[in-house]
Design an enzyme around this catalytic site. Structure first.
Site, mmCIF file in Angstrom:
data_model
loop_
_atom_site.group_PDB
_atom_site.id
_atom_site.type_symbol
_atom_site.label_atom_id
_atom_site.label_comp_id
_atom_site.label_asym_id
_atom_site.label_seq_id
_atom_site.Cartn_x
_atom_site.Cartn_y
_atom_site.Cartn_z
ATOM 1 N N SER A 213 0.854 -1.202 0.000
ATOM 2 C CA SER A 213 0.000 0.000 0.000
ATOM 3 C C SER A 213 0.884 1.244 0.000
ATOM 4 O O SER A 213 2.046 1.186 -0.376
ATOM 5 C CB SER A 213 -0.903 -0.012 1.244
ATOM 6 O OG SER A 213 -0.117 0.117 2.410
ATOM 7 N N HIS A 248 -0.022 -14.223 6.892
ATOM 8 C CA HIS A 248 -0.825 -13.063 7.287
ATOM 9 C C HIS A 248 -1.054 -13.081 8.804
ATOM 10 O O HIS A 248 -1.130 -12.029 9.436
ATOM 11 C CB HIS A 248 -2.150 -13.089 6.515
ATOM 12 C CG HIS A 248 -2.991 -11.873 6.736
ATOM 13 N ND1 HIS A 248 -2.533 -10.594 6.501
ATOM 14 C CD2 HIS A 248 -4.271 -11.733 7.169
ATOM 15 C CE1 HIS A 248 -3.487 -9.723 6.797
ATOM 16 N NE2 HIS A 248 -4.552 -10.389 7.204
#
Ligand code: HPA
Length: 277
Positions: A213, A248
């Site tokens: 991001s 994750h």
């Protein structure tokens, strides 16, 4: 009218019909910081679903809403849940919320994220102040017809992360006795984590942290003339730096563990930024 601009205006008007709050700073919450907004003085909340045409995040654990309120005396808009390129949105959609927050009045943008540590002096749980980025591995959000109302065709990117805001974060960290590293953030598209060789390449290129991001958001914000600061929580060491595969779950576990310190750092940093508004 340009399609991207038209959508932006539609979203802007949809928000302004409901909320007249004027934020001075915008904050994007990364992994683990989802509940930060609960600690601030909230004036209004707007679910992304209530904004026609707004891209909705699909990552589990990311709520999707804008929160309007005050951090100290600073009027802010907070993005609880961002959208990522790997979810399948165009880069124009990924940065739409950033553009909206500027149009709502925010001249300062504080970006946060969880990132993999590429610098071999970093450890999971470190914070890293972003001093610059490498966005060459993702498409530019500025591709396409230039939106002249937002910024110039060929924007300068020589000081994306504002020096004064960096000072504010460093002052805040020192005051709170929270150690903070500094470095270069490199954005990939994701969603797969990197290979070992990619991480070796990124290190040679000068990256200290890698994530999915932030850099594209900073480009769109810089295009519009926002003052930007970015802070990463190093949630894991990047691929090949430990003998464990990445998951994750590890990213979330470290982000959750560091969340309390991260939230304090953000609050104190934004309070210090008032002198730059
Ligand atoms: N790579 C890419 N993105 C990430 C990582 C990583 O190791 N950790 C958290 N986000």
């Amino acid at each position: 009218m340009n399609e991207t601009y038209e959508k932006l205006m539609r979203c802007y008007q949809a928000i302004r019909k409901k909320i007249d709050f004027q934020p001075k700073a915008a904050l994007v919450l990364g992994s683990g910081l989802g509940d930060y907004a609960e600690t601030i003085q909230t004036e209004a909340v707007l679910d992304y679903h209530e904004i026609d045409g707004f891209p909705i995040a699909t990552v589990p654990g990311h709520k999707g809403r804008f929160i309007f309120g005050y951090i100290g005396s600073v009027p802010v808009v907070i993005m609880q849940g961002r959208v990522h390129y790997y979810e399948g949105y165009s880069m124009q959609d990924v940065v739409l919320p950033i553009r909206l927050m500027k149009m709502l009045g925010a001249d300062i943008l504080c970006l946060t994220n969880a990132a993999g540590g590429v610098n071999d002096t970093f450890q999971a749980g470190d914070f890293m102040l972003i001093t610059d980025h490498i966005a060459s591995f993702v498409p530019s959000p500025l591709i396409g017809e230039n939106l002249e109302a937002l910024g110039v065709r060929f924007p300068d990117m020589s000081e994306i992360y504002d020096e004064k805001l960096q000072c504010a974060v460093k002052e805040a960290a020192a005051e709170l006795q929270i150690p903070i590293k500094e470095g270069i953030y490199l954005q990939t598209t994701g969603p797969s984590y990197e290979s070992k060789q990619e991480i070796r390449m990124f290190r040679i290129l000068g990256a200290d942290a890698v994530g999915m991001s932030t850099a594209c958001e900073a480009i769109a914000a810089n295009h519009m003339g926002m003052k930007i600061c970015g802070i990463s929580c190093i949630s894991n060491l990047a691929c090949g730096m430990t003998d464990r595969p990445l998951s994750h779950a590890e990213v979330q576990e470290t982000s959750d563990r560091m969340a309390e310190s991260f939230k304090k750092l953000i609050t104190c940093s934004i309070e210090k930024m008032i002198k730059y508004m």
